[in-house]
Design an enzyme around this catalytic site. Structure first.
Site, PDB file in Angstrom:
ATOM      1  CG  HIS A 196      -1.408   5.447  -0.156  1.00  0.00           C
ATOM      2  ND1 HIS A 196      -2.037   5.864   0.987  1.00  0.00           N
ATOM      3  CD2 HIS A 196      -2.305   4.666  -0.805  1.00  0.00           C
ATOM      4  CE1 HIS A 196      -3.267   5.342   1.041  1.00  0.00           C
ATOM      5  NE2 HIS A 196      -3.444   4.599  -0.033  1.00  0.00           N
ATOM      6  NE  ARG A 253      -4.021   1.990   2.143  1.00  0.00           N
ATOM      7  CZ  ARG A 253      -4.339   2.763   3.192  1.00  0.00           C
ATOM      8  NH1 ARG A 253      -3.725   2.583   4.359  1.00  0.00           N
ATOM      9  NH2 ARG A 253      -5.246   3.694   3.060  1.00  0.00           N
ATOM     10  CG  ASN A 313      -0.928   8.864   3.224  1.00  0.00           C
ATOM     11  OD1 ASN A 313      -1.339   7.870   2.618  1.00  0.00           O
ATOM     12  ND2 ASN A 313      -0.207   9.811   2.640  1.00  0.00           N
ATOM     13  CG  HIS A 332      -8.292  -3.654  -1.299  1.00  0.00           C
ATOM     14  ND1 HIS A 332      -9.266  -2.712  -1.470  1.00  0.00           N
ATOM     15  CD2 HIS A 332      -7.133  -2.955  -1.108  1.00  0.00           C
ATOM     16  CE1 HIS A 332      -8.733  -1.486  -1.395  1.00  0.00           C
ATOM     17  NE2 HIS A 332      -7.436  -1.622  -1.185  1.00  0.00           N
TER      18      HIS A 332
HETATM   19  C1  HEM Z   1      -9.106   1.649  -6.107  1.00  0.00           C
HETATM   20  C2  HEM Z   1      -8.982   2.557  -5.173  1.00  0.00           C
HETATM   21  C3  HEM Z   1      -8.555   2.205  -3.771  1.00  0.00           C
HETATM   22  C4  HEM Z   1      -9.156   2.627  -2.635  1.00  0.00           C
HETATM   23  C5  HEM Z   1     -10.372   3.526  -2.539  1.00  0.00           C
HETATM   24  C6  HEM Z   1      -8.428   2.041  -1.538  1.00  0.00           C
HETATM   25  C7  HEM Z   1      -8.738   2.250  -0.202  1.00  0.00           C
HETATM   26  C8  HEM Z   1      -8.168   1.567   0.844  1.00  0.00           C
HETATM   27  C9  HEM Z   1      -8.562   1.707   2.216  1.00  0.00           C
HETATM   28  C10 HEM Z   1      -9.619   2.669   2.738  1.00  0.00           C
HETATM   29  C11 HEM Z   1      -7.836   0.844   2.951  1.00  0.00           C
HETATM   30  C12 HEM Z   1      -7.915   0.626   4.453  1.00  0.00           C
HETATM   31  C13 HEM Z   1      -7.177   1.756   5.146  1.00  0.00           C
HETATM   32  C14 HEM Z   1      -7.517   1.881   6.597  1.00  0.00           C
HETATM   33  O1  HEM Z   1      -8.679   1.734   6.960  1.00  0.00           O
HETATM   34  O2  HEM Z   1      -6.599   2.178   7.395  1.00  0.00           O
HETATM   35  C15 HEM Z   1      -6.954   0.153   2.047  1.00  0.00           C
HETATM   36  C16 HEM Z   1      -6.049  -0.797   2.409  1.00  0.00           C
HETATM   37  C17 HEM Z   1      -5.153  -1.377   1.532  1.00  0.00           C
HETATM   38  N1  HEM Z   1      -4.972  -1.034   0.210  1.00  0.00           N
HETATM   39 FE1  HEM Z   1      -6.214   0.057  -0.901  1.00  0.00          FE
HETATM   40  N2  HEM Z   1      -7.421   1.277  -2.019  1.00  0.00           N
HETATM   41  C18 HEM Z   1      -7.436   1.354  -3.380  1.00  0.00           C
HETATM   42  C19 HEM Z   1      -6.539   0.779  -4.238  1.00  0.00           C
HETATM   43  C20 HEM Z   1      -5.414   0.089  -3.844  1.00  0.00           C
HETATM   44  C21 HEM Z   1      -4.328  -0.281  -4.707  1.00  0.00           C
HETATM   45  C22 HEM Z   1      -4.217   0.105  -6.184  1.00  0.00           C
HETATM   46  C23 HEM Z   1      -3.432  -0.967  -3.947  1.00  0.00           C
HETATM   47  C24 HEM Z   1      -2.106  -1.561  -4.325  1.00  0.00           C
HETATM   48  C25 HEM Z   1      -1.618  -1.634  -5.538  1.00  0.00           C
HETATM   49  C26 HEM Z   1      -3.986  -1.049  -2.617  1.00  0.00           C
HETATM   50  C27 HEM Z   1      -3.433  -1.734  -1.561  1.00  0.00           C
HETATM   51  C28 HEM Z   1      -3.977  -1.808  -0.292  1.00  0.00           C
HETATM   52  C29 HEM Z   1      -3.509  -2.731   0.730  1.00  0.00           C
HETATM   53  C30 HEM Z   1      -2.475  -3.819   0.541  1.00  0.00           C
HETATM   54  C31 HEM Z   1      -4.238  -2.445   1.892  1.00  0.00           C
HETATM   55  C32 HEM Z   1      -4.086  -3.087   3.275  1.00  0.00           C
HETATM   56  C33 HEM Z   1      -2.964  -2.342   4.003  1.00  0.00           C
HETATM   57  C34 HEM Z   1      -2.648  -2.842   5.398  1.00  0.00           C
HETATM   58  O3  HEM Z   1      -3.208  -3.820   5.886  1.00  0.00           O
HETATM   59  O4  HEM Z   1      -1.772  -2.193   6.034  1.00  0.00           O
HETATM   60  N3  HEM Z   1      -5.175  -0.384  -2.585  1.00  0.00           N
HETATM   61  N4  HEM Z   1      -7.177   0.620   0.771  1.00  0.00           N
END
Ligand code: HEM
Ligand code: NAG
Ligand code: NAG
Length: 318
Positions: free
Chosen positions: A62, A58, A90, A189
């Site tokens: 970002h 992630r 973030n 995800h």
């Molecule tokens: C399509 C639009 C996307 C949205 C709206 C989005 C939104 C989010 C949100 C809200 C979270 C949880 C954050 C939290 O509650 O603290 C999350 C987690 C995550 N996102 Fe996305 N995301 C998107 C695309 C992506 C992309 C493109 C990637 C990687 C190439 C990605 C990788 C991740 C990963 C691996 C997590 C888990 C992180 C952790 O457990 O520390 N996301 N995302």
């Protein structure tokens, strides 16, 4: 004379543009042990906590979405410098900075002043995906680190989980990523966790979700804003520590955790339903498309040539 000038201009153009190209063998002479060094640190971090693989992946997303993959997200705030860590997408959310520090220290030991923090994020994300069972790819390298960061751009360029499909598509398109790239990269995800505050409105107010799934998630995410905001739930209800295609199966059974996840499969003939269906039934295509899209995301506006710097400490400008 005129043709000499033309030649000179063409040469400058060719050299100028070729220096903006990333390559998979960029450090083959200057840091031949880069890959083993990074992987060793990433592997032990994930052994310690499986979620860290998701957190590193992630961080790269970002980083890349905010003025390109330039290590800007890694910069700490100081009294005279405002970084991106407190941006809405973030703060209280991105993590893994200590592991990036550990990787950078290990890399500095084997090849000092050579490898950028931006490239370390690219390699660490790939390694994370591989270690958690996902596809492998050759990472393009040669990015330099920015000397700037932008809080405003971080607020504006990373789509929030409340986004609807059209917003998600245009956000990705504006960075040269296709609708298919949006769907396949959202497959990230399949690993990791989200905070209650990111999915509360969905589990209490939306209809396009499985009732028993909503019930389960409500158990650890109180309705009232402020209560349990940071309580965690897995983004993939089935296998949050395995990089597989269950994420897409979840969307079809209306168990996407985020509003933005479920937008990719509305179940009523939405624009991306067919892509979700194909990845849910064809893991091999998901894996190869994911790898290709990660390379594409890693190509967003790299800093190259004499721009930027190779940071000594990923948190601080040299
Ligand atoms: C399509 C639009 C996307 C949205 C709206 C989005 C939104 C989010 C949100 C809200 C979270 C949880 C954050 C939290 O509650 O603290 C999350 C987690 C995550 N996102 Fe996305 N995301 C998107 C695309 C992506 C992309 C493109 C990637 C990687 C190439 C990605 C990788 C991740 C990963 C691996 C997590 C888990 C992180 C952790 O457990 O520390 N996301 N995302
Ligand atoms: C960015 O978002 C944060 C958190 O909502 C806010 O405190 C800050 O003022 C915003 N800054 C800019 C420049 O948009
Ligand atoms: C659900 O929607 C209502 C009406 O729009 C709103 O007042 C309420 O805050 C929402 N609840 C949650 C948990 O988001």
């Amino acid at each position: 004379m005129a043709s000499f000038c033309t030649l000179a201009i063409v040469l400058v153009f060719l050299i100028g543009s070729s220096s903006a190209q990333l390559s998979t063998d960029y450090y083959s002479k200057s840091c031949p042990n880069l890959f083993t060094t990074v992987k060793t640190v990433v592997r032990s971090a994930i052994q310690n906590e499986a979620r860290m693989g998701a957190s590193l992946l992630r961080l790269f997303f970002h980083d890349c979405f905010v003025n390109g993959c330039d290590g800007s997200i890694l910069l700490d705030d100081t009294s005279s410098f405002t970084g991106e860590k407190t941006a809405l997408p973030n703060r209280n959310s991105v993590r893994g900075f200590n592991i990036v520090d550990n990787i950078k220290s290990a890399v500095e030991k084997v090849c000092p002043n050579v490898v950028s923090c931006a490239d370390i994020l690219a390699v660490a994300s790939r390694d994370s995906v591989v270690i958690l069972g996902g596809p492998d790819w050759k990472v393009k390298l040669g990015r330099r680190d920015s000397r700037t960061a932008s809080l405003a751009a971080a607020n504006n360029s990373i789509p929030p989980p409340t986004s609807n499909l059209n917003t998600l598509i245009s956000s990705f398109n504006s960075l040269g990523l296709s609708t298919k790239d949006l769907v396949v990269l959202s497959g990230s995800h399949t690993i990791g966790q989200a905070r209650c505050t990111s999915f509360r409105a969905r589990i209490y107010n939306e209809t396009n979700l499985d009732a028993s799934f909503a019930q389960t998630r409500r158990g650890n995410c109180p309705r009232a804003a402020g209560a349990g905001d940071n309580n965690l739930a897995p983004l993939d209800v089935q296998t949050p520590a395995n990089f597989d295609n269950n994420y897409f199966k979840n969307l079809i059974s209306r168990r996407g955790l985020l509003h933005s996840d479920q937008q990719l499969f509305s179940g009523s003939g939405g624009r991306t339903d067919s892509i979700v269906r194909s990845y849910s039934s064809d893991s091999a295509t998901f894996r190869s498309d994911f790898a290709a899209a990660m390379i594409k995301m890693g190509d967003i506006k790299p800093v190259t040539g004499s721009n930027g710097e190779i940071r000594k400490n990923c948190r601080i400008l040299n």
